[in-house]
Design an enzyme around this catalytic site. Structure first.
Site, short mmCIF file in Angstrom:
data_model
loop_
_atom_site.label_atom_id
_atom_site.label_comp_id
_atom_site.label_asym_id
_atom_site.label_seq_id
_atom_site.Cartn_x
_atom_site.Cartn_y
_atom_site.Cartn_z
N LYS A 60 0.83 -1.21 0.00
CA LYS A 60 0.00 0.00 0.00
C LYS A 60 0.86 1.25 0.00
CE LYS A 60 -4.36 -1.64 1.82
NZ LYS A 60 -5.35 -1.65 2.90
N LYS A 70 -4.35 -10.08 -6.74
CA LYS A 70 -5.69 -10.29 -6.18
C LYS A 70 -6.69 -9.27 -6.72
CE LYS A 70 -5.88 -7.46 -2.07
NZ LYS A 70 -6.26 -7.21 -0.74
N LYS A 85 -10.74 -3.79 -4.44
CA LYS A 85 -11.67 -2.66 -4.57
C LYS A 85 -10.95 -1.47 -5.17
CE LYS A 85 -13.24 -3.12 0.28
NZ LYS A 85 -12.01 -3.38 1.02
P1 TYM Z 1 -10.54 -5.76 3.15
O1 TYM Z 1 -11.56 -4.71 3.34
O2 TYM Z 1 -9.42 -5.49 2.22
O3 TYM Z 1 -11.23 -7.11 2.67
C1 TYM Z 1 -12.31 -7.66 3.40
C2 TYM Z 1 -12.26 -9.18 3.36
O4 TYM Z 1 -12.27 -9.63 2.01
C3 TYM Z 1 -11.16 -10.50 1.78
N1 TYM Z 1 -10.69 -10.28 0.41
C4 TYM Z 1 -10.56 -11.26 -0.49
N2 TYM Z 1 -10.80 -12.58 -0.43
C5 TYM Z 1 -10.60 -13.31 -1.55
N3 TYM Z 1 -10.16 -12.78 -2.71
C6 TYM Z 1 -9.91 -11.46 -2.82
N4 TYM Z 1 -9.49 -10.95 -3.96
C7 TYM Z 1 -10.11 -10.64 -1.68
N5 TYM Z 1 -9.97 -9.31 -1.44
C8 TYM Z 1 -10.32 -9.12 -0.15
C9 TYM Z 1 -10.11 -10.06 2.80
O5 TYM Z 1 -9.18 -11.08 3.04
C10 TYM Z 1 -10.97 -9.74 3.99
O6 TYM Z 1 -11.28 -10.91 4.71
N6 TYM Z 1 -7.74 -5.50 7.26
C11 TYM Z 1 -8.95 -6.04 6.71
C12 TYM Z 1 -10.21 -5.63 7.43
C13 TYM Z 1 -10.18 -5.86 8.90
C14 TYM Z 1 -10.42 -7.09 9.55
C15 TYM Z 1 -10.32 -6.81 10.93
C16 TYM Z 1 -10.68 -8.38 9.10
C17 TYM Z 1 -9.96 -4.92 9.84
N7 TYM Z 1 -10.04 -5.50 11.09
C18 TYM Z 1 -10.48 -7.82 11.88
C19 TYM Z 1 -10.85 -9.39 10.05
C20 TYM Z 1 -10.74 -9.11 11.43
C21 TYM Z 1 -9.08 -5.56 5.27
O7 TYM Z 1 -8.49 -4.59 4.85
O8 TYM Z 1 -9.97 -6.25 4.55
#
Ligand code: TYM
Length: 335
Positions: free
Chosen positions: A119, A201, A204
């Site tokens: 990032k 991957k 968004k």
């Molecule tokens: P974020 O918002 O990037 O993504 C949310 C969830 O979606 C999953 N994900 C994917 N899974 C499969 N293929 C993909 N291309 C893909 N892109 C995203 C992510 O693995 C995630 O599970 N740091 C985290 C959010 C967070 C969180 C937490 C998660 C903050 N605190 C506590 C679990 C527990 C994040 O940025 O996810």
């Protein structure tokens, strides 16, 4: 330590950032698994807006996206009465515990985080301290609720390992305080790839809008994006790392049908890429149609959503405060 020992359901916690439009990567990697797990667990599903501001956000848009994501959680099938669905910023204990855990996390550990490296290389003009300590806030989210299981996609694995290390370090320094959580990954869908760059991957924040399918994309948009998906010049459908574009499309198909790749290959073997893309597009449109229909009903009802936010934030805050008081006492604060 775990509350599940006292005949209670084990607890899950997970979250998605309300930054950008959530994709089928988020849906298949996280949200759909949450829906499948919700009855067996006591669950908290958070919209992590504190995390979102580590990148520049437009205030009005962030507010709208946060409410949208709450609605999408419900539209995807999460019950807002039996689960605790809320925005992170409504529960101040996240930020408080995060500060304390910052003092139990080494810079060496944060320097190793691949997502920070990634990032910061993409946002050189805004490498803020929040982006760097982001994994500590994520650890606080999870540990605050004595979470047993964290259902996430593959890209969050390293953050979960750090969370476990911080929990163990704290428990070792004082005495048992935190449940040490386990990650949960779905059988398929833990890493959906970009349609345009199938070794990266799906994200968004993908600069190329054709790389990602948003949950609210219209059927014709979904179909066109899948039609344009990058494949290869092999011209034969195989499920192999040597053909990442084709493999990704088969994965997306299996996420909908629940089949294994081997089962899906019975259908695709000997067919051409046009057939594969048509089947994947139809499956995706069919999966998202009911979610979209429910979403557009819910999003009209701001009062209902705000009521959910209020009552669920109170529930989350009540649980969080118990852990926070324990932590404050252990570190030596007057409580
Ligand atoms: P974020 O918002 O990037 O993504 C949310 C969830 O979606 C999953 N994900 C994917 N899974 C499969 N293929 C993909 N291309 C893909 N892109 C995203 C992510 O693995 C995630 O599970 N740091 C985290 C959010 C967070 C969180 C937490 C998660 C903050 N605190 C506590 C679990 C527990 C994040 O940025 O996810």
């Amino acid at each position: 330590m775990s509350e599940s020992i006292n005949n209670k359901k084990p607890r899950i916690f997970s979250g998605i950032q309300p930054s950008g439009n959530i994709t089928i990567g988020n849906y298949y990697g996280a949200l759909k698994n949450w829906v499948a797990m919700q009855d067996e667990y006591e669950a908290l599903f958070c919209v992590v807006d504190l995390h979102a501001i580590t990148l520049k956000q437009e205030p009005g848009k962030l507010r709208a996206k946060t409410r949208e994501l709450i609605a999408l959680y419900i539209a995807a099938g999460l019950d807002p009465v039996t689960n605790i669905i809320y925005p992170q910023s409504h529960v101040r204990q996240h930020a408080e515990l995060s500060w304390i855990l910052n003092c139990f996390t080494y810079m060496g550990e944060l320097n190793r985080m691949t997502q920070f490296k990634d990032k910061s290389s993409k946002n050189e003009a805004n490498i803020n301290a929040g982006l760097y300590t982001y994994p500590v806030l994520m650890a606080a989210d999870i540990l605050l609720f004595q979470t047993d299981i964290v259902p996430i996609g593959d890209d969050q694995k390293q953050h979960l390992e750090l969370t476990r290390d911080i929990a163990q370090r704290f428990n070792h320094t004082y005495s048992d305080t935190f449940v040490v959580p386990e990650a949960f990954f779905g059988k398929v869908g833990a890493r959906i790839k970009s349609l345009q760059e199938p070794t990266a991957k799906m994200s968004k924040s993908d600069a190329n809008p054709n790389g990602a399918i948003a949950l609210l994309d219209e059927p014709n948009v979904i179909t066109n994006k899948i039609k344009r998906a990058v494949t290869d010049s092999v011209g034969e459908i195989n499920y192999t790392d040597k053909q990442p574009g084709v493999k990704n499309l088969i994965d997306i198909y299996c996420c909908k049908t629940g089949e294994t790749a081997e089962q899906a290959m019975n259908k695709f073997e000997g067919q051409n890429y046009g057939f594969l893309k048509k089947e994947v597009a139809e499956a995706t449109v069919e999966e998202l149609r009911p979610v979209q229909e429910k979403f557009y009903q819910l999003i009209k009802d701001k009062k209902y959503l705000d009521e959910i936010i209020k009552t669920n934030s109170e529930k989350a805050s009540y649980i969080a405060e118990k852990t926070l008081r324990k932590v404050k006492k252990k570190v030596g604060f007057i409580i």
